[in-house]
Design a protein around this motif. Sequence first.
Motif, short mmCIF file in Angstrom:
data_model
loop_
_atom_site.label_atom_id
_atom_site.label_comp_id
_atom_site.label_asym_id
_atom_site.label_seq_id
_atom_site.Cartn_x
_atom_site.Cartn_y
_atom_site.Cartn_z
N VAL A 153 18.12 -44.57 29.91
CA VAL A 153 16.75 -45.10 29.99
C VAL A 153 15.85 -43.98 30.47
N ARG A 154 14.66 -43.91 29.91
CA ARG A 154 13.66 -42.95 30.36
C ARG A 154 12.43 -43.70 30.88
N TYR A 155 11.78 -43.10 31.85
CA TYR A 155 10.55 -43.72 32.35
C TYR A 155 9.62 -42.66 32.93
N GLY A 156 8.35 -43.05 33.04
CA GLY A 156 7.34 -42.19 33.62
C GLY A 156 6.29 -43.04 34.30
N ASP B 196 23.71 -40.22 36.31
CA ASP B 196 22.96 -38.97 36.31
C ASP B 196 21.47 -39.29 36.26
N VAL B 197 20.68 -38.52 37.01
CA VAL B 197 19.23 -38.69 37.00
C VAL B 197 18.58 -37.32 36.84
N ALA B 198 17.70 -37.20 35.85
CA ALA B 198 16.98 -35.95 35.60
C ALA B 198 15.48 -36.21 35.66
N ASN B 199 14.75 -35.34 36.33
CA ASN B 199 13.31 -35.49 36.49
C ASN B 199 12.63 -34.18 36.07
N TYR B 200 11.99 -34.21 34.88
CA TYR B 200 11.32 -33.03 34.37
C TYR B 200 9.95 -33.41 33.81
N ALA B 201 8.92 -32.70 34.25
CA ALA B 201 7.57 -32.83 33.70
C ALA B 201 7.08 -34.28 33.66
N GLY B 202 7.37 -35.03 34.72
CA GLY B 202 6.85 -36.39 34.82
C GLY B 202 7.65 -37.44 34.08
N THR B 203 8.76 -37.05 33.45
CA THR B 203 9.64 -38.01 32.78
C THR B 203 11.01 -37.99 33.44
N THR B 204 11.50 -39.16 33.80
CA THR B 204 12.82 -39.28 34.41
C THR B 204 13.78 -39.93 33.43
N THR B 205 14.97 -39.35 33.30
CA THR B 205 16.02 -39.86 32.43
C THR B 205 17.20 -40.30 33.28
#
Length: 207
Positions: free
Chosen positions: A110-113, A76-85
């Motif tokens: 893992v989270r990244y921005g 699963d990949v989520a992209n909200y407000a410049g942060t991807t999980t």
Amino acid sequence: MADIRTASGERREMVLPGGVKAMLASDTSLSLVAKQGVSGVAIHHGEAWFDHQVAGANFFVAATGGATWSEGGRFDVANYAGTTTVIAEQNGLVLRAGGTMKPVQAGQEVRYGDGWVSDPRKVNVGNALAWRNGQLVFIGERLDDVVNILERWQDGKIVILGDALKSRKVTIVVDLDRSRHVLDALSTVLSIKVDQFTDYLTVVRAA
């Protein structure tokens, strides 16, 4: 500019070109892309779950300047407000972001921005991905974090007045078909007052 979109509150299942199955969460937009001869998608906003079981074919998901690469599995990949999980549900992944390459094992998040990548950590995959089954599961989460996720599944803005109230812990299972009634259900338990001024503005304050 997106190739595929979902509306607020909508979940949508599909098969992408090349045979990868996907489920898109509410208010998600993505485009079909290719990199180094490999097919993938770019998530501009929102969240999507992927079932990549195509023999001999890699697949990637780009977001926030990075990319998650799969050789086969569910994730699963989520992209909200410049942060991807990124959550690996079945089999491992490789994350390339922030100038680094980091493996993500099954059961890890893992989270990244822009310019940063977190260390992998264990996550309750069933709870984190419960939206696929029409639920949101919160176990001891801050009220402001709960509200932030609720806003992804419905139109309008929810405003919480007071830092102490924002940090109040919440444990609840939300039926996505009835998500607009969640705050009313919490009003007695948390001693809060919920005022809905329009269909697009709800204010939460201490009772």
